[in-house]
Design a protein around this motif. Structure first.
Motif, short mmCIF file in Angstrom:
data_model
loop_
_atom_site.label_atom_id
_atom_site.label_comp_id
_atom_site.label_asym_id
_atom_site.label_seq_id
_atom_site.Cartn_x
_atom_site.Cartn_y
_atom_site.Cartn_z
N ASP A 163 -40.58 -6.15 -23.95
CA ASP A 163 -41.38 -7.31 -23.57
C ASP A 163 -41.60 -7.27 -22.06
OD1 ASP A 163 -42.33 -9.82 -22.76
OD2 ASP A 163 -41.14 -10.89 -24.27
N PRO A 164 -42.84 -7.12 -21.60
CA PRO A 164 -43.10 -7.05 -20.16
C PRO A 164 -42.63 -8.28 -19.39
CG PRO A 164 -45.12 -6.64 -21.41
CD PRO A 164 -44.05 -7.00 -22.39
N ASP A 165 -42.59 -9.45 -20.04
CA ASP A 165 -42.11 -10.66 -19.37
C ASP A 165 -40.62 -10.56 -19.05
OD1 ASP A 165 -44.55 -12.00 -19.29
OD2 ASP A 165 -44.25 -12.87 -21.28
N VAL A 166 -39.87 -9.85 -19.87
CA VAL A 166 -38.45 -9.64 -19.62
C VAL A 166 -38.27 -8.53 -18.58
CG1 VAL A 166 -36.26 -8.91 -20.63
CG2 VAL A 166 -37.76 -10.46 -21.91
N ALA A 167 -38.91 -7.41 -18.81
CA ALA A 167 -38.74 -6.22 -17.96
C ALA A 167 -39.15 -6.46 -16.51
CB ALA A 167 -39.51 -5.05 -18.54
N GLY A 181 -34.55 -4.38 -12.73
CA GLY A 181 -34.71 -3.01 -12.26
C GLY A 181 -36.07 -2.77 -11.65
N ASN A 182 -36.73 -1.72 -12.14
CA ASN A 182 -38.04 -1.37 -11.61
C ASN A 182 -39.17 -2.04 -12.38
OD1 ASN A 182 -38.11 0.05 -13.99
ND2 ASN A 182 -38.16 2.08 -13.05
N GLY A 183 -38.84 -2.95 -13.28
CA GLY A 183 -39.86 -3.70 -14.00
C GLY A 183 -40.44 -2.96 -15.20
N GLU A 184 -39.88 -1.82 -15.54
CA GLU A 184 -40.40 -1.04 -16.65
C GLU A 184 -39.51 -1.17 -17.88
OE1 GLU A 184 -41.03 2.99 -15.43
OE2 GLU A 184 -42.20 2.40 -13.69
N ILE A 186 -29.75 -11.22 -28.47
CA ILE A 186 -30.88 -11.85 -27.79
C ILE A 186 -30.88 -11.58 -26.29
CG2 ILE A 186 -31.12 -13.66 -29.54
CD1 ILE A 186 -29.79 -15.59 -27.45
N GLY A 187 -29.94 -10.74 -25.83
CA GLY A 187 -29.91 -10.42 -24.41
C GLY A 187 -28.66 -9.67 -24.02
N TRP A 188 -28.39 -9.67 -22.73
CA TRP A 188 -27.22 -9.00 -22.17
C TRP A 188 -26.65 -9.89 -21.08
CZ3 TRP A 188 -32.17 -8.14 -20.78
CH2 TRP A 188 -32.47 -8.22 -19.43
N ALA A 189 -25.38 -9.71 -20.80
CA ALA A 189 -24.74 -10.48 -19.72
C ALA A 189 -23.42 -9.83 -19.37
CB ALA A 189 -24.51 -11.92 -20.16
N GLY A 190 -23.00 -10.05 -18.15
CA GLY A 190 -21.70 -9.56 -17.73
C GLY A 190 -21.66 -9.29 -16.25
N ILE A 200 -24.85 -10.25 -14.09
CA ILE A 200 -26.19 -9.90 -14.55
C ILE A 200 -26.38 -10.53 -15.92
CG2 ILE A 200 -26.32 -7.76 -13.20
CD1 ILE A 200 -25.84 -6.19 -15.76
N TYR A 201 -27.59 -10.93 -16.20
CA TYR A 201 -27.87 -11.54 -17.49
C TYR A 201 -29.37 -11.50 -17.72
CZ TYR A 201 -28.90 -15.48 -14.40
OH TYR A 201 -29.39 -16.27 -13.39
N GLY A 202 -29.73 -11.50 -18.97
CA GLY A 202 -31.13 -11.55 -19.34
C GLY A 202 -31.23 -11.91 -20.81
N LEU A 203 -32.33 -12.53 -21.14
CA LEU A 203 -32.56 -12.98 -22.51
C LEU A 203 -33.97 -12.61 -22.96
CD1 LEU A 203 -31.20 -16.61 -22.11
CD2 LEU A 203 -30.17 -14.83 -23.54
N THR A 204 -34.16 -12.50 -24.26
CA THR A 204 -35.50 -12.35 -24.79
C THR A 204 -36.33 -13.55 -24.35
OG1 THR A 204 -34.86 -13.43 -26.84
CG2 THR A 204 -34.78 -11.01 -26.81
N ALA A 205 -37.60 -13.34 -24.10
CA ALA A 205 -38.47 -14.42 -23.63
C ALA A 205 -38.51 -15.58 -24.62
CB ALA A 205 -39.87 -13.88 -23.35
#
Length: 169
Positions: free
Chosen positions: A31-35, A39-42, A79-83, A95-100
């Motif tokens: 999902d480009p909104d997540v990426a 990092g480098n946005g990819e 639905i994401g990553w964290a730690g 660091i953390y991130g979730l699906t849009a």
């Protein structure tokens, strides 16, 4: 609280990655909104996701904490990553991130609170977080939880800011 290497929140489980999580991470990053904020946005390749899963497991064994999968307890889905990341240039970073699809539901706040709790349990007094300056929701979340801007243009990158939270005594 920590349960068998996992962190439980009211609606989430943050657990160590397992090898099959690599494909799910690729899907999250597709999902480009997540990426765009990571990092480098990819998008993340399967090979990079597999390496991430492997290194996260190594960090967990070596340091007792690392990065893992965020699982929605209601569905059992990743639905994401964290730690915690361990950069060479300073203290641990959350660091953390979730699906849009899961943005704006309070999950980020649950994750950040849980990671602050783990840091306290592990004796980590200073916790950092890097954030893309355009990610205003994440910035507000960090500030709400006691993080303060430490460095604009962190590492010479005009789009990355470094936030810091120092545990009060």
């Amino acid at each position: 609280m920590i349960l068998d290497g996992a962190v439980e929140t009211p609606r989430l489980t943050i657990r160590p990655f397992v090898p099959t999580d690599a494909a799910a991470l690729v899907s999250v990053f597709s999902d480009p909104d997540v990426a765009r904020y990571v990092g480098n946005g990819e998008a993340l390749s399967l090979e990079d996701a597999e390496l991430w899963v492997t290194r996260s497991g190594e960090n967990l064994k070596r340091h007792g904490y690392g990065t893992g999968a965020v699982i929605a307890r209601s569905t059992g889905q990743l639905i994401g990553w964290a730690g915690f990341a361990r950069p060479k240039d300073g203290p641990e970073q959350i660091i953390y991130g979730l699906t849009a699809a899961n943005w704006g539901r309070g999950f980020g706040d649950e994750i950040v609170q849980a990671l602050i709790g783990v840091a306290g349990e592990r004796g980590i007094a200073t916790v950092m977080a890097t954030v893309d300056q355009a990610n205003t929701k994440s910035i507000r979340l960090l500030e709400k939880r006691g993080f303060r801007l430490r460095d604009r243009n962190h590492g010479g990158d005009s789009e990355v800011h470094l936030y810091e939270r120092i545990r009060s005594r």
